[in-house]
Design an enzyme around this catalytic site. Sequence first.
Site, PDB file in Angstrom:
ATOM      1  N   ASP A  83     -25.151  17.457 -10.429  1.00 47.78           N
ATOM      2  CA  ASP A  83     -24.114  17.375  -9.443  1.00 47.78           C
ATOM      3  C   ASP A  83     -22.839  17.424 -10.195  1.00 47.78           C
ATOM      4  O   ASP A  83     -21.909  18.102  -9.632  1.00 47.78           O
ATOM      5  CB  ASP A  83     -24.264  16.244  -8.628  1.00 47.78           C
ATOM      6  CG  ASP A  83     -25.438  16.191  -7.679  1.00 47.78           C
ATOM      7  OD1 ASP A  83     -26.293  17.119  -7.803  1.00 47.78           O
ATOM      8  OD2 ASP A  83     -25.712  15.118  -7.066  1.00 47.78           O
ATOM      9  N   SER A 474     -20.710  12.661  -2.738  1.00 46.03           N
ATOM     10  CA  SER A 474     -21.116  11.929  -3.948  1.00 46.03           C
ATOM     11  C   SER A 474     -21.468  10.536  -3.875  1.00 46.03           C
ATOM     12  O   SER A 474     -20.546   9.972  -3.020  1.00 46.03           O
ATOM     13  CB  SER A 474     -20.349  12.522  -5.114  1.00 46.03           C
ATOM     14  OG  SER A 474     -20.658  11.364  -6.191  1.00 46.03           O
TER      15      SER A 474
END
Length: 560
Positions: A83, A474
């Site tokens: 990510d 996130s």
Amino acid sequence: MSNSKRYSWEVSDNQENPAAMAMLYATGLTDQKMKQPFVGVASCGYESNPCNMHLNDFAKEIKDATVKAKLTGLVFNTIGISDGISMGTAGMRYSLPSREIIADSIESFILGHSFDGIVAVAGCDKNMPGAVMGMLRVNRPAIMVYGGTIRSGKYKNEKLNIVSAFEAYGKKIKNEISDEDYLGVIKNACPGAGACGGMYTANTMSSAIEAMGLSLPYSSTNPATSPEKRQECQSAGEYIALLLEKDIKPKDIVTLKSLENAVRVVVALGGSTNAVLHILAIAKTAGLDFGLEDFKRINAETPVLGDFKPSGKFMMEDLHEIGGLPAFMKYFLEKGMLHGDCMTVTGKTLAENLESVAALVPSKESVIHPIETPLKETGHLCVLSGNLAPEGSVAKISGKEGKSFTGKAKVYDSEQEANEAMKNKEVEKGDVVVIRYVGPKGGPGMPEMLKPTSIIIGGGLGADVALITDGRFSGGTHGFVVGHVTPEAYMGGPIALIQNGDEITIDADTLTISCNVSDDEFVERRKKWKNKDLSHLSGTLKKYSQLVSTASEGCITDNG
């Protein structure tokens, strides 16, 4: 032959399958190893990020541990998408789909080769739920070993972590940081191996999975480079042997009670909104009726005690120093907040695992605050609904941002458009940034919006600008943000019909997200609505877009 060799005998000892036996002998297996249970050691290791770069080494240690336990451990690999590396790029659309690919590959390998058990070693946040979903699909004895958290970085006497690098970009846009210091933060934010160090998604999910009972005690808080993590790898062999002997399987461990334990721990520690997606997906894979209403109920009953980054002060390494997750869970259990009778991968219940553990001593100055004086009296994972999200949305509201926000919409049909607008200082105090067509089907892949939220925080607008999206966030995100808006824009949800200047209200007290637009006006706007064209898609993203369920259902592709 061992009673634990329930499946692998078919390929290693069945005289009707001589070619399978010949191939196994060709790999160097001895007669003794052919007679032992086969354990697949699933590694999510790869060289291009700190969360996963050491996992192949751990897989070798786990394999050695299985040999000592008189098992035949054989390593195989699955993938991971970083990510942190893909964030803000087109590659981020592959992050959430990678969870399904990991689950698919573990299922395919274990069932395709008739293995008896699994030890999965996973690092970054999609690796862990993907591994757990694969374990549940197979439902053979299994353990997950977390690759461990990273140590803090440091630059000019300031403690750093990966989000420091994202937020430095916001400071750079505002000319609040020199080029030298900007580069200094980037080069020193991540000092080596391990997953992002705050209560971001990796540490959130490792904590949830340990609380769920699918990893060994201390797995979530043992740092990646610690001797304790190496010992955990070495212990995995004896424990998978025990699970094989007793035939304790993932569906014996993942129950409604253990899922509730997982959610309580996530809420108490101030964990990532991604936990909602992943735990919903794990529950669905386990065949359990556990949904958004359960999150809403548990969130209302659970105080926030963990003062972790991104909105707090501390890192996962700080919890390790005061006894790790078991010391916290012992404290939480003593306060009546956990089900102690849930089975775990040690072959013992959660309460039995914690019998000899000393409960940590919380304080207002420490990582964990007392339950009597929490950081927030109810949870931060707010499930919101309203005319903007009829099927739900998820907000991470710590209370530091305030409890409600009303502002005028600034609407963007992609993350890139929003980032450019913020770089050009088009977003001002009082705005509600709307980023749409980034949902699971419409993204496709439901990318995380850490870059835009980091620009907002780094630019000093964290308390003055809200952001809503049909994408997700996130674990490093903080501020007044709402994600997982369902139905998503691509499916014609109300978020697709919002226009610049519409007044939007987010209220954590009433758990609502609404816009000041009448039903009649929505009907008129829908007549003119044109959907995003996805005819260009191919491969992984095309399949994912066609198969994936909604965010409120966990974004799974196995909908059977």
